[in-house]
Design a protein around this motif. Structure first.
Motif, mmCIF file in Angstrom:
data_model
loop_
_atom_site.group_PDB
_atom_site.id
_atom_site.type_symbol
_atom_site.label_atom_id
_atom_site.label_comp_id
_atom_site.label_asym_id
_atom_site.label_seq_id
_atom_site.Cartn_x
_atom_site.Cartn_y
_atom_site.Cartn_z
ATOM 1 N N PHE A 196 35.873 40.181 44.275
ATOM 2 C CA PHE A 196 35.194 39.558 43.162
ATOM 3 C C PHE A 196 35.337 38.053 43.285
ATOM 4 O O PHE A 196 36.414 37.559 43.607
ATOM 5 N N ARG A 197 34.268 37.334 43.025
ATOM 6 C CA ARG A 197 34.293 35.870 43.137
ATOM 7 C C ARG A 197 34.781 35.260 41.819
ATOM 8 O O ARG A 197 34.183 35.463 40.778
ATOM 9 N N LEU A 198 35.877 34.505 41.906
ATOM 10 C CA LEU A 198 36.414 33.872 40.702
ATOM 11 C C LEU A 198 35.439 32.866 40.112
ATOM 12 O O LEU A 198 35.377 32.693 38.903
ATOM 13 N N ARG A 199 34.645 32.227 40.952
ATOM 14 C CA ARG A 199 33.683 31.247 40.422
ATOM 15 C C ARG A 199 32.651 31.917 39.518
ATOM 16 O O ARG A 199 32.156 31.311 38.580
ATOM 17 N N VAL A 200 32.359 33.202 39.760
ATOM 18 C CA VAL A 200 31.445 33.957 38.889
ATOM 19 C C VAL A 200 32.146 34.272 37.568
ATOM 20 O O VAL A 200 31.596 34.061 36.486
ATOM 21 N N LEU A 201 33.385 34.764 37.647
ATOM 22 C CA LEU A 201 34.139 35.113 36.446
ATOM 23 C C LEU A 201 34.312 33.917 35.528
ATOM 24 O O LEU A 201 34.135 34.020 34.324
ATOM 25 N N PHE A 202 34.652 32.765 36.098
ATOM 26 C CA PHE A 202 34.913 31.575 35.290
ATOM 27 C C PHE A 202 33.687 30.669 35.143
ATOM 28 O O PHE A 202 33.794 29.546 34.650
ATOM 29 N N ASP A 203 32.523 31.152 35.572
ATOM 30 C CA ASP A 203 31.251 30.437 35.411
ATOM 31 C C ASP A 203 31.318 29.008 35.961
ATOM 32 O O ASP A 203 30.926 28.052 35.300
ATOM 33 N N VAL A 204 31.815 28.868 37.181
ATOM 34 C CA VAL A 204 31.879 27.563 37.841
ATOM 35 C C VAL A 204 30.500 27.268 38.412
ATOM 36 O O VAL A 204 29.987 28.022 39.225
ATOM 37 N N ARG A 205 29.912 26.177 37.999
ATOM 38 C CA ARG A 205 28.537 25.876 38.387
ATOM 39 C C ARG A 205 28.430 24.871 39.526
ATOM 40 O O ARG A 205 27.347 24.532 39.954
ATOM 41 N N ALA A 206 29.544 24.413 40.030
ATOM 42 C CA ALA A 206 29.520 23.482 41.159
ATOM 43 C C ALA A 206 29.011 24.207 42.402
ATOM 44 O O ALA A 206 29.068 25.434 42.486
ATOM 45 N N GLY B 100 40.232 42.444 45.595
ATOM 46 C CA GLY B 100 40.060 41.257 46.420
ATOM 47 C C GLY B 100 39.378 40.175 45.609
ATOM 48 O O GLY B 100 38.372 40.424 44.946
ATOM 49 N N LEU B 101 39.937 38.999 45.633
ATOM 50 C CA LEU B 101 39.348 37.852 44.950
ATOM 51 C C LEU B 101 38.855 36.864 45.994
ATOM 52 O O LEU B 101 39.552 36.576 46.967
ATOM 53 N N ILE B 102 37.672 36.346 45.789
ATOM 54 C CA ILE B 102 37.125 35.307 46.663
ATOM 55 C C ILE B 102 37.360 33.977 45.957
ATOM 56 O O ILE B 102 36.953 33.786 44.813
ATOM 57 N N VAL B 103 38.044 33.070 46.652
ATOM 58 C CA VAL B 103 38.395 31.771 46.082
ATOM 59 C C VAL B 103 37.864 30.658 46.983
ATOM 60 O O VAL B 103 37.604 30.872 48.162
ATOM 61 N N ASP B 104 37.712 29.478 46.423
ATOM 62 C CA ASP B 104 37.217 28.340 47.191
ATOM 63 C C ASP B 104 38.283 27.756 48.104
ATOM 64 O O ASP B 104 38.002 27.355 49.226
ATOM 65 N N GLU B 105 39.527 27.660 47.612
ATOM 66 C CA GLU B 105 40.596 27.021 48.374
ATOM 67 C C GLU B 105 41.899 27.774 48.206
ATOM 68 O O GLU B 105 42.141 28.372 47.164
ATOM 69 N N LEU B 106 42.736 27.697 49.218
ATOM 70 C CA LEU B 106 44.105 28.187 49.148
ATOM 71 C C LEU B 106 45.028 26.978 49.206
ATOM 72 O O LEU B 106 44.875 26.124 50.075
ATOM 73 N N HIS B 107 45.963 26.909 48.291
ATOM 74 C CA HIS B 107 46.864 25.753 48.237
ATOM 75 C C HIS B 107 48.284 26.097 48.662
ATOM 76 O O HIS B 107 49.154 25.252 48.616
#
Length: 91
Positions: free
Chosen positions: A1-11, A30-37
């Motif tokens: 699941f894409r976190l940007r979809v869940l949190f409505d990230v529009r970037a 499984g979560l799809i994220v933009d960055e790993l820190h």
């Protein structure tokens, strides 16, 4: 699941996505994220009454750089993903 979809990230999405596997109560997602820190040891602070309505967030912490980081609520994310999958299979 894409976190940007869940949190409505529009970037604009990043060129490279990363996958993170989370587990709770015998269920995995499984979560799809933009960055790993990386991995941090932190003291988790509750969000307080003003932010109690936020789904998927369980608390916050202040990183060594002074940046505030939000802590994901893994049990609720697993439940959300499982519910989404059940709804998709029914449709």
């Amino acid at each position: 699941f894409r976190l940007r979809v869940l949190f409505d990230v529009r970037a604009a999405p990043r060129r490279r996505e990363n996958g993170v596997i989370i587990q709770y109560g015998g269920q995995r997602a499984g979560l799809i994220v933009d960055e790993l820190h990386g991995e941090y040891q932190t003291v988790i602070k509750p969000l307080g009454e003003l932010f109690e309505h936020l789904q998927g967030i369980s608390g916050s912490t202040i990183l060594g750089t002074g940046t505030v980081a939000l802590i994901l609520d893994v049990p609720s994310l697993i439940g959300y993903v499982a519910d989404s999958e059940r709804a998709r299979k029914v449709a």
